[in-house]
Design a protein around this motif. Structure first.
Motif, PDB file in Angstrom:
ATOM      1  N   SER A 100      38.673 -48.415 -39.422  1.00 25.06           N
ATOM      2  CA  SER A 100      38.833 -46.990 -39.729  1.00 25.06           C
ATOM      3  C   SER A 100      40.280 -46.602 -39.445  1.00 25.06           C
ATOM      4  CB  SER A 100      37.875 -46.140 -38.881  1.00 25.06           C
ATOM      5  OG  SER A 100      38.139 -46.322 -37.486  1.00 25.06           O
ATOM      6  N   GLY A 101      40.658 -45.358 -39.800  1.00 21.89           N
ATOM      7  CA  GLY A 101      42.013 -44.892 -39.522  1.00 21.89           C
ATOM      8  C   GLY A 101      43.075 -45.671 -40.261  1.00 21.89           C
ATOM      9  N   TRP A 102      42.916 -45.807 -41.570  1.00 27.46           N
ATOM     10  CA  TRP A 102      43.838 -46.613 -42.368  1.00 27.46           C
ATOM     11  C   TRP A 102      45.209 -45.958 -42.470  1.00 27.46           C
ATOM     12  CZ3 TRP A 102      41.906 -51.213 -44.278  1.00 27.46           C
ATOM     13  CH2 TRP A 102      40.506 -51.371 -44.200  1.00 27.46           C
ATOM     14  N   PRO A 103      46.301 -46.725 -42.344  1.00 28.66           N
ATOM     15  CA  PRO A 103      47.650 -46.160 -42.467  1.00 28.66           C
ATOM     16  C   PRO A 103      48.006 -45.944 -43.934  1.00 28.66           C
ATOM     17  CG  PRO A 103      47.803 -48.516 -42.125  1.00 28.66           C
ATOM     18  CD  PRO A 103      46.340 -48.168 -42.012  1.00 28.66           C
ATOM     19  N   LEU A 104      48.784 -44.911 -44.212  1.00 30.01           N
ATOM     20  CA  LEU A 104      49.159 -44.594 -45.587  1.00 30.01           C
ATOM     21  C   LEU A 104      50.485 -45.223 -46.004  1.00 30.01           C
ATOM     22  CD1 LEU A 104      48.221 -40.834 -46.094  1.00 30.01           C
ATOM     23  CD2 LEU A 104      47.374 -42.793 -47.387  1.00 30.01           C
ATOM     24  N   ASP A 105      51.248 -45.727 -45.044  1.00 24.85           N
ATOM     25  CA  ASP A 105      52.620 -46.126 -45.348  1.00 24.85           C
ATOM     26  C   ASP A 105      52.738 -47.495 -46.010  1.00 24.85           C
ATOM     27  OD1 ASP A 105      51.738 -47.362 -43.062  1.00 24.85           O
ATOM     28  OD2 ASP A 105      53.689 -47.375 -42.080  1.00 24.85           O
ATOM     29  N   ARG A 106      51.664 -48.279 -46.069  1.00 19.21           N
ATOM     30  CA  ARG A 106      51.783 -49.624 -46.632  1.00 19.21           C
ATOM     31  C   ARG A 106      50.411 -50.209 -46.935  1.00 19.21           C
ATOM     32  NH1 ARG A 106      50.917 -53.538 -42.700  1.00 19.21           N
ATOM     33  NH2 ARG A 106      50.646 -52.736 -40.596  1.00 19.21           N
ATOM     34  N   SER A 107      50.416 -51.300 -47.689  1.00 16.04           N
ATOM     35  CA  SER A 107      49.194 -52.054 -47.950  1.00 16.04           C
ATOM     36  C   SER A 107      48.914 -52.963 -46.757  1.00 16.04           C
ATOM     37  CB  SER A 107      49.338 -52.893 -49.227  1.00 16.04           C
ATOM     38  OG  SER A 107      49.581 -52.079 -50.344  1.00 16.04           O
ATOM     39  N   LEU A 108      47.679 -53.413 -46.654  1.00 15.95           N
ATOM     40  CA  LEU A 108      47.270 -54.278 -45.554  1.00 15.95           C
ATOM     41  C   LEU A 108      46.656 -55.559 -46.103  1.00 15.95           C
ATOM     42  CD1 LEU A 108      45.587 -51.534 -43.396  1.00 15.95           C
ATOM     43  CD2 LEU A 108      47.602 -52.832 -42.709  1.00 15.95           C
ATOM     44  N   PHE A 109      46.925 -56.657 -45.414  1.00 11.85           N
ATOM     45  CA  PHE A 109      46.351 -57.941 -45.778  1.00 11.85           C
ATOM     46  C   PHE A 109      45.268 -58.281 -44.755  1.00 11.85           C
ATOM     47  CE2 PHE A 109      50.339 -57.793 -47.897  1.00 11.85           C
ATOM     48  CZ  PHE A 109      50.200 -58.541 -49.057  1.00 11.85           C
TER      49      PHE A 109
ATOM     50  N   GLU B 164      38.720 -66.965 -37.827  1.00 10.48           N
ATOM     51  CA  GLU B 164      39.686 -65.965 -37.376  1.00 10.48           C
ATOM     52  C   GLU B 164      39.711 -64.803 -38.364  1.00 10.48           C
ATOM     53  OE1 GLU B 164      43.552 -67.667 -37.020  1.00 10.48           O
ATOM     54  OE2 GLU B 164      42.961 -69.145 -35.510  1.00 10.48           O
ATOM     55  N   PHE B 165      39.796 -63.586 -37.824  1.00  8.98           N
ATOM     56  CA  PHE B 165      40.051 -62.389 -38.623  1.00  8.98           C
ATOM     57  C   PHE B 165      41.496 -61.979 -38.355  1.00  8.98           C
ATOM     58  CE2 PHE B 165      35.668 -62.541 -39.149  1.00  8.98           C
ATOM     59  CZ  PHE B 165      35.154 -61.472 -39.864  1.00  8.98           C
ATOM     60  N   ARG B 166      42.278 -61.786 -39.404  1.00  7.23           N
ATOM     61  CA  ARG B 166      43.689 -61.447 -39.249  1.00  7.23           C
ATOM     62  C   ARG B 166      44.043 -60.226 -40.098  1.00  7.23           C
ATOM     63  NH1 ARG B 166      47.433 -65.433 -37.378  1.00  7.23           N
ATOM     64  NH2 ARG B 166      46.328 -67.172 -36.386  1.00  7.23           N
ATOM     65  N   ILE B 167      44.860 -59.353 -39.525  1.00 11.85           N
ATOM     66  CA  ILE B 167      45.436 -58.223 -40.251  1.00 11.85           C
ATOM     67  C   ILE B 167      46.938 -58.472 -40.315  1.00 11.85           C
ATOM     68  CG2 ILE B 167      45.841 -55.739 -40.293  1.00 11.85           C
ATOM     69  CD1 ILE B 167      43.261 -55.341 -38.769  1.00 11.85           C
ATOM     70  N   ASP B 168      47.457 -58.601 -41.540  1.00 13.85           N
ATOM     71  CA  ASP B 168      48.878 -58.922 -41.715  1.00 13.85           C
ATOM     72  C   ASP B 168      49.281 -60.132 -40.889  1.00 13.85           C
ATOM     73  OD1 ASP B 168      49.033 -56.834 -43.466  1.00 13.85           O
ATOM     74  OD2 ASP B 168      50.143 -55.505 -42.132  1.00 13.85           O
ATOM     75  N   ASP B 169      48.421 -61.150 -40.902  1.00 11.38           N
ATOM     76  CA  ASP B 169      48.643 -62.425 -40.236  1.00 11.38           C
ATOM     77  C   ASP B 169      48.630 -62.348 -38.716  1.00 11.38           C
ATOM     78  OD1 ASP B 169      48.830 -65.179 -40.662  1.00 11.38           O
ATOM     79  OD2 ASP B 169      50.986 -65.176 -40.260  1.00 11.38           O
ATOM     80  N   VAL B 170      48.178 -61.231 -38.170  1.00  5.41           N
ATOM     81  CA  VAL B 170      48.020 -61.113 -36.717  1.00  5.41           C
ATOM     82  C   VAL B 170      46.532 -61.148 -36.394  1.00  5.41           C
ATOM     83  CG1 VAL B 170      48.468 -59.707 -34.667  1.00  5.41           C
ATOM     84  CG2 VAL B 170      50.107 -59.712 -36.568  1.00  5.41           C
TER      85      VAL B 170
END
Length: 218
Positions: free
Chosen positions: A176-185, A142-148
């Motif tokens: 691509s298109g990384w958000p600036l408002d927070r870190s990502l897991f 599984e690939f997850r971003i912020d546990d989703v």
């Protein structure tokens, strides 16, 4: 021993955990990676280097009921890479030193990515031709971003031949298109449902996690 897309070359068996081209480091359970990970001639969760052969489709894991949005303000865009992307987009594993998990457990890395940068997040698992199907039968990735969990439409899953008669199954997504408002897991979570072998080394049943904490910069 096994070496993972990542996004995110020798031959070893998965994840991922890869140089001008999209080179996946070996995350499938295998040797220790460097800034530009190298793949030992065995099987392991492998962050793989970008393949130079035409990829062929392979069966993917079932889609989760709650897939991560591929176009949302607080998530990067996750898309299945094209053949050209596999050749030209660098692996996110080039930004850190991959460390193999010898048994079920977890490990975390921290990287910085530019807001407008594009990366392959990838991994691969390799096994001998005789052990390949049995090895995959125990494996869930599984690939997850912020546990989703990412949906299957965001992943490119394909097989390619390795040296010495080994075969590798690769998982890759383009971010691509990384958000600036927070870190990502960014987490690659893989599980062996039973003890298994890649044709050379044995691997314990259980859950393994390779997590990248991505700090977005301007």
């Amino acid at each position: 021993m096994t070496t993972v897309i990542a996004v995110l070359t020798g031959t070893t068996s998965l994840l991922v955990f890869l140089t001008g081209k999209s080179n996946l480091p070996d995350i499938l359970q295998g040797g220790q990676a460097t800034d530009t990970p190298t793949v030992p001639p065995t099987a392991t969760l492998t962050v793989a280097l970008a393949p130079t052969v035409t990829a062929r489709p392979a069966e993917s894991t079932p889609a989760a009921s709650t897939a991560a949005p591929t176009h949302a303000p607080n998530f990067p865009t996750a898309a299945a890479p094209s053949d050209s992307d596999l050749e030209t987009v660098p692996s996110i594993w080039n930004l850190t030193k991959f460390r193999e998990l010898p048994e079920p457990g977890s490990i975390r890395y921290t990287i910085e990515v530019a807001r407008n940068s594009v990366w392959l997040w990838d991994c691969r698992f390799c096994a001998t031709s005789d052990a390949f199907q049995d090895f995959l039968a125990t494996l869930t990735v599984e690939f997850r971003i912020d546990d989703v969990r990412l949906g299957d439409e965001s992943l490119r899953i394909y097989d390619r031949s390795g040296a010495g008669g080994w075969i590798c199954r690769n998982w890759s997504t383009k971010l691509s298109g990384w958000p600036l408002d927070r870190s990502l897991f960014l987490e690659i979570r893989y599980t062996h449902s039973a003890p298994t072998s890649d044709g050379k080394d044995e691997f314990a049943a259980g859950e393994y996690r390779q997590t990248i904490v991505a700090l977005v910069t301007t």
